[in-house]
Design a protein around this motif. Structure first.
Motif, PDB file in Angstrom:
ATOM      1  N   VAL A 104       1.281  -1.441  -0.220  1.00 15.25           N
ATOM      2  CA  VAL A 104       0.043  -0.183   0.232  1.00 15.25           C
ATOM      3  C   VAL A 104       0.766   1.148  -0.142  1.00 15.25           C
ATOM      4  O   VAL A 104       1.790   1.526   0.529  1.00 15.25           O
ATOM      5  N   LEU A 105       0.568   1.883  -0.990  1.00 17.09           N
ATOM      6  CA  LEU A 105       1.253   3.602  -0.736  1.00 17.09           C
ATOM      7  C   LEU A 105       0.535   4.239  -1.167  1.00 17.09           C
ATOM      8  O   LEU A 105      -0.445   4.284  -1.354  1.00 17.09           O
ATOM      9  N   SER A 106       1.011   5.761  -0.649  1.00 15.84           N
ATOM     10  CA  SER A 106      -0.147   7.037  -1.440  1.00 15.84           C
ATOM     11  C   SER A 106       0.245   7.084  -2.431  1.00 15.84           C
ATOM     12  O   SER A 106       1.095   6.939  -3.241  1.00 15.84           O
ATOM     13  N   ASP A 161       0.223  10.415  -3.979  1.00 17.28           N
ATOM     14  CA  ASP A 161       0.879  11.256  -4.110  1.00 17.28           C
ATOM     15  C   ASP A 161       1.902  10.586  -4.723  1.00 17.28           C
ATOM     16  O   ASP A 161       2.870  11.315  -4.920  1.00 17.28           O
ATOM     17  N   ASN A 162       2.218   9.210  -4.782  1.00 15.26           N
ATOM     18  CA  ASN A 162       4.222   8.779  -5.077  1.00 15.26           C
ATOM     19  C   ASN A 162       3.500   8.770  -7.005  1.00 15.26           C
ATOM     20  O   ASN A 162       4.467   8.201  -7.421  1.00 15.26           O
ATOM     21  N   TYR A 168       7.438  13.615 -10.216  1.00 14.19           N
ATOM     22  CA  TYR A 168       7.875  12.067  -9.163  1.00 14.19           C
ATOM     23  C   TYR A 168       7.996  11.081 -10.077  1.00 14.19           C
ATOM     24  O   TYR A 168       7.089  11.108 -11.348  1.00 14.19           O
ATOM     25  N   ARG A 210       7.652   3.905  -4.806  1.00 14.17           N
ATOM     26  CA  ARG A 210       8.074   4.917  -4.115  1.00 14.17           C
ATOM     27  C   ARG A 210       7.882   6.018  -5.315  1.00 14.17           C
ATOM     28  O   ARG A 210       8.992   5.788  -6.524  1.00 14.17           O
ATOM     29  N   GLY A 211       7.941   6.790  -5.269  1.00 18.99           N
ATOM     30  CA  GLY A 211       8.165   8.027  -6.266  1.00 18.99           C
ATOM     31  C   GLY A 211       9.006   8.519  -5.804  1.00 18.99           C
ATOM     32  O   GLY A 211       9.396   9.384  -4.692  1.00 18.99           O
TER      33      GLY A 211
HETATM   34  C1  LIG Z   1       4.033   7.329  -0.808  1.00 15.38           C
HETATM   35  O1  LIG Z   1       3.636   6.300  -0.297  1.00 15.38           O
HETATM   36  C2  LIG Z   1       4.580   6.486   1.136  1.00 15.38           C
HETATM   37  C3  LIG Z   1       3.388   5.458   1.707  1.00 15.38           C
HETATM   38  O2  LIG Z   1       1.699   5.591   1.416  1.00 15.38           O
HETATM   39  C4  LIG Z   1       4.700   7.449   1.887  1.00 15.38           C
HETATM   40  O3  LIG Z   1       4.909   7.769   3.093  1.00 15.38           O
HETATM   41  C5  LIG Z   1       5.426   8.650   1.155  1.00 15.38           C
HETATM   42  O4  LIG Z   1       5.211  10.282   1.739  1.00 15.38           O
HETATM   43  C6  LIG Z   1       4.945   8.880  -0.207  1.00 15.38           C
HETATM   44  N1  LIG Z   1       5.696   9.798  -1.058  1.00 15.38           N
HETATM   45  C7  LIG Z   1       5.253  10.791  -2.149  1.00 15.38           C
HETATM   46  C8  LIG Z   1       6.582  11.381  -2.455  1.00 15.38           C
HETATM   47  O5  LIG Z   1       4.336  11.521  -2.226  1.00 15.38           O
END
Ligand SMILES: *[C@@H]1O[C@H](CO)[C@@H](O)[C@H](O)[C@H]1NC(C)=O
Length: 197
Positions: free
Chosen positions: A94-96, A98-99, A104, A125-126
């Motif tokens: 799971v990741l956000s 925003d990545n 990014y 990861r972004g």
């Molecule tokens: C990518 O996802 C992770 C996990 O949710 C988060 O901690 C991180 O801040 C995110 N990176 C960006 C660049 O948004």
């Protein structure tokens, strides 16, 4: 020619390594009715020796499509997905969202099992793309191999003699260790014991 086709074409001639193409899918976690969508394909040659990873195996991001997600999506999960059988074939990460925003670039890591065969999971990861960076700004991929877990610290190994008997290291006797103390004592006694007269 697409990169995957190219890799397959190259490895068709090779006997030892087969090209593997891993479909990475993405699905919003918070909007579960949305079906997983193809995010990227990562291609690499099957490692002959898993210990050679990561040095000898360089995965390529063969295709990458920035995801189109519902507006309300905040968290997404990614993993290896079988679109025919409609199930995840690896664990998901799971990741956000925003990545995957503008500016990014996704960096994928495939985690293989200790044999270098099965894909346990994919993480991403972004990474911020710096203006002025002319290279290494596109999507990237790397492989890791799950090492064997930490081994318990057992007692000292049993040492066997060539006849198969257990060899017990000999403990030196007190006399063997401190013979010199007695030697000095003996010398003093024989030389008259100092000023005792
Ligand atoms: C990518 O996802 C992770 C996990 O949710 C988060 O901690 C991180 O801040 C995110 N990176 C960006 C660049 O948004």
């Amino acid at each position: 020619m697409r990169l995957t086709t190219l890799i397959s074409a190259i490895s068709a001639g090779a006997i030892t390594c087969a090209a593997i193409s891993v479909p990475i899918y993405i699905q919003p976690v918070t909007v579960p009715e949305t079906a997983p969508a193809l995010l990227a394909e990562i291609a690499y040659d099957a490692p002959e020796d898993p210990l050679a990873i990561p040095a000898a195996v360089q995965p390529e991001v063969a295709s990458y499509e920035p995801p189109e997600l519902p507006e309300e999506a905040r968290l997404v999960r990614i993993g290896v997905y079988n679109s025919k059988a409609k199930h995840w074939e690896s664990s998901t990460t799971v990741l956000s969202v925003d990545n995957f925003s503008k500016g990014y670039s996704p960096h994928f890591v495939l985690n293989l099992d200790a044999n270098g065969k099965d894909i346990l999971g994919v993480s991403c990861r972004g990474v911020r793309v710096d203006a002025g960076y002319t290279r290494d700004f596109g999507p990237q991929a790397a492989l890791t191999v799950a090492g064997p877990g930490k081994q318990p610290d057992l007692n000292k190994p049993v040492v066997l003699s060539p006849e198969g008997k257990k060899v017990v290291p000999e403990e030196k006797t007190f006399l063997q260790k401190y013979w010199w103390v007695f030697a000095i004592g003996m010398f003093l006694m024989m030389s008259g014991g100092g000023d005792q007269k």
